[in-house]
Design a protein around this motif. Structure first.
Motif, PDB file in Angstrom:
ATOM      1  N   ASP A  48      35.804  36.505  42.335  1.00 47.82           N
ATOM      2  CA  ASP A  48      36.235  36.676  40.955  1.00 47.82           C
ATOM      3  C   ASP A  48      36.162  35.316  40.259  1.00 47.82           C
ATOM      4  N   ASP A  49      36.318  35.305  38.945  1.00 47.71           N
ATOM      5  CA  ASP A  49      36.148  34.073  38.169  1.00 47.71           C
ATOM      6  C   ASP A  49      37.109  32.971  38.602  1.00 47.71           C
ATOM      7  N   GLU A  50      38.363  33.332  38.858  1.00 51.43           N
ATOM      8  CA  GLU A  50      39.368  32.330  39.222  1.00 51.43           C
ATOM      9  C   GLU A  50      39.008  31.644  40.543  1.00 51.43           C
ATOM     10  N   GLU A  51      38.626  32.436  41.534  1.00 50.29           N
ATOM     11  CA  GLU A  51      38.268  31.862  42.829  1.00 50.29           C
ATOM     12  C   GLU A  51      36.994  31.022  42.719  1.00 50.29           C
ATOM     13  N   ALA A  52      36.044  31.476  41.928  1.00 47.75           N
ATOM     14  CA  ALA A  52      34.810  30.711  41.738  1.00 47.75           C
ATOM     15  C   ALA A  52      35.113  29.361  41.095  1.00 47.75           C
ATOM     16  N   ARG A  53      36.029  29.333  40.130  1.00 47.59           N
ATOM     17  CA  ARG A  53      36.425  28.057  39.507  1.00 47.59           C
ATOM     18  C   ARG A  53      37.029  27.110  40.544  1.00 47.59           C
ATOM     19  N   LEU A 117      22.623  40.465  38.594  1.00 46.94           N
ATOM     20  CA  LEU A 117      22.872  40.350  37.155  1.00 46.94           C
ATOM     21  C   LEU A 117      24.340  40.036  36.879  1.00 46.94           C
ATOM     22  N   GLU A 118      25.263  40.613  37.661  1.00 47.78           N
ATOM     23  CA  GLU A 118      26.690  40.296  37.516  1.00 47.78           C
ATOM     24  C   GLU A 118      26.950  38.824  37.831  1.00 47.78           C
ATOM     25  N   LEU A 119      26.309  38.297  38.877  1.00 51.68           N
ATOM     26  CA  LEU A 119      26.475  36.891  39.231  1.00 51.68           C
ATOM     27  C   LEU A 119      25.952  35.968  38.126  1.00 51.68           C
ATOM     28  N   LYS A 120      24.840  36.363  37.509  1.00 50.13           N
ATOM     29  CA  LYS A 120      24.296  35.558  36.409  1.00 50.13           C
ATOM     30  C   LYS A 120      25.237  35.553  35.206  1.00 50.13           C
ATOM     31  N   GLU A 121      25.844  36.693  34.924  1.00 51.40           N
ATOM     32  CA  GLU A 121      26.827  36.767  33.840  1.00 51.40           C
ATOM     33  C   GLU A 121      28.044  35.897  34.153  1.00 51.40           C
ATOM     34  N   GLN A 122      28.495  35.924  35.402  1.00 50.84           N
ATOM     35  CA  GLN A 122      29.634  35.109  35.809  1.00 50.84           C
ATOM     36  C   GLN A 122      29.315  33.623  35.659  1.00 50.84           C
ATOM     37  N   ALA A 123      28.132  33.210  36.084  1.00 55.09           N
ATOM     38  CA  ALA A 123      27.732  31.801  35.957  1.00 55.09           C
ATOM     39  C   ALA A 123      27.732  31.372  34.498  1.00 55.09           C
ATOM     40  N   LYS A 124      27.276  32.268  33.635  1.00 55.66           N
ATOM     41  CA  LYS A 124      27.265  31.970  32.198  1.00 55.66           C
ATOM     42  C   LYS A 124      28.695  31.825  31.676  1.00 55.66           C
ATOM     43  N   ARG A 125      29.591  32.737  32.073  1.00 58.52           N
ATOM     44  CA  ARG A 125      30.996  32.687  31.641  1.00 58.52           C
ATOM     45  C   ARG A 125      31.683  31.408  32.086  1.00 58.52           C
ATOM     46  N   LEU A 126      31.374  30.963  33.308  1.00 56.14           N
ATOM     47  CA  LEU A 126      32.034  29.793  33.879  1.00 56.14           C
ATOM     48  C   LEU A 126      31.366  28.480  33.489  1.00 56.14           C
ATOM     49  N   GLY A 127      30.260  28.563  32.759  1.00 61.17           N
ATOM     50  CA  GLY A 127      29.546  27.354  32.375  1.00 61.17           C
ATOM     51  C   GLY A 127      28.894  26.664  33.560  1.00 61.17           C
ATOM     52  N   ALA A 128      28.481  27.448  34.552  1.00 60.21           N
ATOM     53  CA  ALA A 128      27.887  26.899  35.772  1.00 60.21           C
ATOM     54  C   ALA A 128      26.371  26.803  35.688  1.00 60.21           C
ATOM     55  N   GLY A 129      25.813  27.077  34.528  1.00 57.55           N
ATOM     56  CA  GLY A 129      24.359  27.035  34.385  1.00 57.55           C
ATOM     57  C   GLY A 129      23.707  28.124  35.198  1.00 57.55           C
ATOM     58  N   SER A 130      22.787  27.735  36.052  1.00 56.77           N
ATOM     59  CA  SER A 130      22.066  28.717  36.865  1.00 56.77           C
ATOM     60  C   SER A 130      22.615  28.808  38.291  1.00 56.77           C
ATOM     61  N   ILE A 131      23.784  28.205  38.533  1.00 62.61           N
ATOM     62  CA  ILE A 131      24.365  28.227  39.885  1.00 62.61           C
ATOM     63  C   ILE A 131      25.077  29.553  40.110  1.00 62.61           C
ATOM     64  N   LEU A 132      24.562  30.326  41.054  1.00 62.52           N
ATOM     65  CA  LEU A 132      25.154  31.608  41.431  1.00 62.52           C
ATOM     66  C   LEU A 132      25.983  31.377  42.688  1.00 62.52           C
ATOM     67  N   LEU A 133      27.288  31.425  42.552  1.00 63.11           N
ATOM     68  CA  LEU A 133      28.193  31.090  43.641  1.00 63.11           C
ATOM     69  C   LEU A 133      28.735  32.343  44.316  1.00 63.11           C
ATOM     70  N   VAL A 134      28.638  32.376  45.639  1.00 61.65           N
ATOM     71  CA  VAL A 134      29.146  33.489  46.450  1.00 61.65           C
ATOM     72  C   VAL A 134      29.861  32.914  47.664  1.00 61.65           C
ATOM     73  N   LYS A 135      30.470  33.795  48.461  1.00 62.29           N
ATOM     74  CA  LYS A 135      31.049  33.394  49.740  1.00 62.29           C
ATOM     75  C   LYS A 135      30.253  34.071  50.844  1.00 62.29           C
ATOM     76  N   VAL A 136      30.134  33.371  51.970  1.00 60.75           N
ATOM     77  CA  VAL A 136      29.426  33.904  53.132  1.00 60.75           C
ATOM     78  C   VAL A 136      30.378  33.834  54.321  1.00 60.75           C
ATOM     79  N   ARG A 137      30.451  34.937  55.070  1.00 62.83           N
ATOM     80  CA  ARG A 137      31.307  35.004  56.259  1.00 62.83           C
ATOM     81  C   ARG A 137      30.509  35.588  57.409  1.00 62.83           C
ATOM     82  N   ASP A 138      30.524  34.882  58.524  1.00 59.01           N
ATOM     83  CA  ASP A 138      29.864  35.397  59.724  1.00 59.01           C
ATOM     84  C   ASP A 138      30.613  36.621  60.231  1.00 59.01           C
ATOM     85  N   ARG A 139      29.902  37.511  60.900  1.00 62.78           N
ATOM     86  CA  ARG A 139      30.465  38.799  61.335  1.00 62.78           C
ATOM     87  C   ARG A 139      31.741  38.671  62.147  1.00 62.78           C
ATOM     88  N   HIS A 140      31.805  37.703  63.036  1.00 64.08           N
ATOM     89  CA  HIS A 140      32.935  37.603  63.962  1.00 64.08           C
ATOM     90  C   HIS A 140      33.880  36.458  63.591  1.00 64.08           C
TER      91      HIS A 140
END
Length: 154
Positions: A48-53, A117-140
């Motif tokens: 969400d936006d808060e965690e991305a910030r 497209l949702e990630l691109k909208e979020q980057a625009k809202r947060l002023g992150a430019g073209s940086i698409l930020l996500v979290k990655v978690r290994d299976r175990h």
């Protein structure tokens, strides 16, 4: 779409275009922000936006070599322990490891076009430019790490 199928001597699609769009996926590369090395079949989560910030602030502090200035600023270690919700899963890593040429964890995966497209909208809202930020978690694993996504073109 059906005109292209006709040229190839294929029958018309019986699926509506909006349903076809919802199931379309795109290949992406994920480069880890700071620590972390994604493994094969790791999970990609949307924030969400808060965690991305918070992750953007932690990444900025890490790059600048700054410790948390006050108790309201979380660092990467604290943020990585926040458990993501099951419904925030947007894709999966197909191949991941540490890249010696990049000097950081790197992976290839897939996410739905609609989520991209949702990630691109979020980057625009947060002023992150073209940086698409996500979290990655290994299976175990329990720990999630931030990563930057980029679309891979064929």
């Amino acid at each position: 779409m059906n005109k292209l199928r006709e040229k190839r001597k294929m029958g018309p699609l019986t699926v509506r275009a909006d349903k076809l769009w919802q199931s379309a996926i795109v290949r992406v590369s994920a480069r880890m922000c700071g620590r972390g090395r994604p493994e094969d079949l790791a999970v990609i989560y949307q924030m969400d936006d808060e965690e991305a910030r918070k992750w953007m602030k932690a990444e900025s502090n890490r790059k600048n070599g700054l410790a948390a200035m006050h108790e309201n600023t979380e660092d990467e270690t604290e943020l990585s322990t926040v458990a993501p919700a099951q419904e925030s899963i947007i894709g999966y890593i197909t191949t991941g490891n540490f890249s010696l040429s990049l000097g950081e964890g790197s992976a290839i995966g897939a996410i739905p076009v609609a989520r991209l497209l949702e990630l691109k909208e979020q980057a625009k809202r947060l002023g992150a430019g073209s940086i698409l930020l996500v979290k990655v978690r290994d299976r175990h694993e329990i720990i999630c790490r931030a990563a930057r996504l980029e679309v891979l073109a064929d």
